[in-house]
Design a protein around this motif. Structure first.
Motif, PDB file in Angstrom:
ATOM      1  N   ARG A   1       0.833  -1.207   0.000  1.00  0.00           N
ATOM      2  CA  ARG A   1       0.000   0.000   0.000  1.00  0.00           C
ATOM      3  C   ARG A   1       0.867   1.256   0.000  1.00  0.00           C
ATOM      4  O   ARG A   1       0.583   2.222  -0.701  1.00  0.00           O
ATOM      5  CB  ARG A   1      -0.946   0.010   1.199  1.00  0.00           C
TER       6      ARG A   1
ATOM      7  N   ALA B   1       0.972   4.120  -2.897  1.00  0.00           N
ATOM      8  CA  ALA B   1       0.751   5.512  -2.533  1.00  0.00           C
ATOM      9  C   ALA B   1       1.917   6.387  -2.999  1.00  0.00           C
ATOM     10  O   ALA B   1       1.717   7.499  -3.497  1.00  0.00           O
ATOM     11  CB  ALA B   1       0.553   5.650  -1.021  1.00  0.00           C
TER      12      ALA B   1
ATOM     13  N   THR C   1      -3.055   6.386   2.848  1.00  0.00           N
ATOM     14  CA  THR C   1      -3.927   5.241   2.597  1.00  0.00           C
ATOM     15  C   THR C   1      -4.568   4.831   3.911  1.00  0.00           C
ATOM     16  O   THR C   1      -3.905   4.763   4.945  1.00  0.00           O
ATOM     17  CB  THR C   1      -3.151   4.048   2.017  1.00  0.00           C
TER      18      THR C   1
ATOM     19  N   GLU D   1      -7.672   1.363  -2.210  1.00  0.00           N
ATOM     20  CA  GLU D   1      -6.771   2.176  -3.024  1.00  0.00           C
ATOM     21  C   GLU D   1      -6.366   3.433  -2.264  1.00  0.00           C
ATOM     22  O   GLU D   1      -7.147   3.977  -1.486  1.00  0.00           O
ATOM     23  CB  GLU D   1      -7.446   2.560  -4.349  1.00  0.00           C
ATOM     24  N   PRO D   2      -5.175   3.921  -2.504  1.00  0.00           N
ATOM     25  CA  PRO D   2      -4.720   5.148  -1.849  1.00  0.00           C
ATOM     26  C   PRO D   2      -5.634   6.328  -2.193  1.00  0.00           C
ATOM     27  O   PRO D   2      -6.121   6.431  -3.311  1.00  0.00           O
ATOM     28  CB  PRO D   2      -3.330   5.377  -2.416  1.00  0.00           C
TER      29      PRO D   2
END
Length: 159
Positions: A124, A128, A143, A155-156
């Motif tokens: 993640r 990002a 995130t 999703e970020p």
């Protein structure tokens, strides 16, 4: 000599007037005396308007209009500092919360799925980072922590 020249003109005594006459008599700027002579041939005296034109053209590092524009710009930016500082405080607080959550996941035992949590965190963070880079300079992407209940990737979110 500069003061003597100043007393023979209609322009007021002020720093711009002194700077023009000082540079004229000291020969600092070779183009200034020629323009002073030309102005004096057209008119017997130099007034404040003439002096400020000469000052802007030959003496000042930047024009009076530029100085005023810079001053207004600085004032505008200074007016925005308190709001930006407050917003930064909120973002720092959110970042602290995220770090605390990450710290909690790091303390989970590896046997209880800690490796998967760490891998998810790194993935993640990597997404990002690349999303922030595609959106331009000085971007931060936060995130949210994944929700284990539905076990889906989040999703970020741009900030």
């Amino acid at each position: 000599m500069a003061v003597k020249h100043m007393t023979q003109q209609q322009a007021s005594f002020h720093p711009a007037s002194y700077a023009v006459w000082y540079q004229d008599v000291a020969g600092i700027n070779p183009h200034l005396p020629a323009e002073v002579d030309e102005l004096l041939q057209r008119s017997r005296w130099l007034d404040d308007g003439n002096v400020y034109v000469l000052y802007d053209r030959y003496t000042a590092e930047f024009s009076t209009a530029t100085a005023l524009c810079i001053g207004e710009s600085v004032s505008h930016h200074l007016d925005q500092v308190p709001e930006s500082a407050e917003q930064m405080g909120h973002e720092v607080s959110r970042f602290g919360d995220l770090l605390e959550g990450w710290s909690d996941t790091q303390s989970e035992p590896v046997s209880a799925g800690g490796e998967a949590v760490i891998a998810d965190f790194v993935n993640r963070a990597d997404r990002a980072l690349y999303l922030a880079r595609t959106q331009g300079r000085n971007r931060v992407i936060l995130t949210p922590r994944p929700q284990p209940a539905n076990n889906r990737q989040i999703e970020p979110q741009p900030r």
